[in-house]
Design a protein around this motif. Structure first.
Motif: not given
Length: 421
Positions: A316-317, A336-341, A308-309, A323-325
């Motif tokens: 980001f982890s 994308n960045h908006d729905n990754l979490d 799970e992001a 983990i680097e993005i």
């Protein structure tokens, strides 16, 4: 590097170096664009070899930038050049050093240029105060190898190239490695593309330990359309559909890609290759890949993490492991960045460790994964009886303790079991 670099440039064993390979027949004529190291140069005959092709300069200018030219006598083996050839005759040749500047310190094989300290065994005739062009190649393990240092006239400006990190658009600053760059007064080529992970060439003046930039050029994949380039594979995805070359170029591989002196299955980090590519549908596509070593190169470390992001404030982890993005990270399946979490994801990328021992996991591909799958594939270090934050209910991780492994495990949503490499 290739045996050419080992024999004629560096009088020591270079980490991550492989064999020679032909890179094309020297009897074969070449028309097109080449990007690679100079080899077998003869100043008297005005000939040299690039990517295995014997080329004739016939007085063609040796360009650097902004009207700066060098004589052919100042080109040496190991320098990286970009050449346009017609029937093996050079029409244009552009020097592409990794950095240009003044040598500020020398200590044995160590030397410092633009605040960056490097090691090279061939510093013959180089002194503190000399202007030099330095050619390096990033290796698969994240280290950088110097392959040429050439004394040049006073250029009047310094250059450093590399990936952007710690970008602060408010302060107009970023880092290239440990070097701080101030671009507040610079002309920035394609500023919209200036982001962490972008490969840039920076020109300007050194003021103390800061490079005050007058110009920042952001690398564009279009520049490599219809080009043959040589270098080190720094990453390969699990499906063998993408490679990263020289730590900078992301290149697609498909069923139409041709392979010489090897197979698609031989793609691996650390391999020295020559890649012919075109730019199609906003991507670089490999039309041909030729293996230029014997497969004994030291490889880099790749990782695969599933879980799970957590993505908040740009961090980001997975399971608390960061983990680097950056702008080179590819998002698939509508992510994308908006729905990754909170999304359940499968991440592939590179593990890097700098000279100070700082460890980094850098994401290259992120795609959606089935949260309820009863099997999981993970690659990374096993420490303290865990891998990527997961423990094994049946103690099947114990035999891998302290190792970097690629494992298939059963997964109940919380714990692993029956882990095998």
């Amino acid at each position: 590097m290739k045996k050419m670099a080992l024999a004629s440039l560096v009088a020591m064993a270079l980490v991550g170096c492989g064999g020679s390979g032909s890179g094309g027949s020297e009897a074969e004529t070449k028309t097109g664009r080449l990007d690679g190291q100079v080899a077998n140069i003869s100043h008297s005959d005005q000939t040299l070899t690039v990517n295995g092709y014997a080329l004739y300069s016939e007085g063609a200018p040796v360009m650097y930038r902004d009207g700066v030219t060098l004589s052919f006598d100042q080109v040496v083996n190991g320098m990286r050049v970009q050449v346009d050839a017609d029937d093996s005759r050079i029409e244009t040749m552009k020097l592409d050093p990794s950095l240009t500047g003044v040598v500020s310190a020398i200590n044995g094989n160590e030397f410092t240029v633009n605040g960056i300290t490097m090691t090279f065994a061939g510093l013959v005739g180089i002194n503190v105060g000399d202007w030099v062009m330095v050619t390096t190649y990033p290796l698969a393990d994240g280290s950088v190898e110097v392959v040429a240092v050439q004394k040049v006239p006073d250029i009047g400006f310094v250059e450093v190239e590399g990936p952007v990190s710690q970008l602060d658009s408010t302060a107009h600053s970023f880092n290239i490695g440990t070097l701080s760059v101030d671009y507040s007064q610079a002309e920035v080529d394609d500023e919209d593309e200036l982001a962490n992970g972008a490969w840039v060439e920076v020109y300007g003046d050194m003021r103390g330990n800061t490079l005050v930039a007058s110009e920042v050029d952001v690398e564009d994949d279009h520049d490599y359309n219809d080009t043959e380039i040589e270098g080190v594979i720094s990453w390969v995805n699990n499906s063998l559909t993408q490679i990263e070359l020289n730590g900078r170029l992301r290149i697609e591989v498909n069923d139409n890609t041709e392979f010489d002196d090897g197979r698609r299955e031989d793609l691996a980090s650390g391999r020295w290759v020559e890649v012919e590519m075109v730019h199609r549908n906003s991507r670089l596509l490999a039309t041909e890949i030729e293996f230029e070593d014997d497969g004994s190169s030291v490889s880099g470390k790749e990782f695969q993490a599933v879980g799970e992001a957590k993505y908040q404030a740009g961090a980001f982890s997975i399971n608390g492991i960061e983990i680097e993005i950056n702008n080179q990270t590819e998002f698939d399946d509508g992510l994308n960045h908006d729905n990754l979490d909170t999304s359940w994801v499968d991440v592939e990328g590179r593990y890097l460790q700098d000279a100070s021992g700082q460890e980094r996991f850098v994401a290259i591909e992120i795609e959606r994964e089935d949260r309820f799958d009863d099997e999981i594939e993970l690659e990374g270090p096993v420490t303290g009886g865990t891998i990527w934050g997961y423990s094994a209910a049946d103690n099947s991780l114990a035999k891998y303790e302290g190792r970097w492994v690629d494992l298939d495990c059963d997964f109940d949503g919380t714990n692993l079991s029956r882990c095998e490499d």
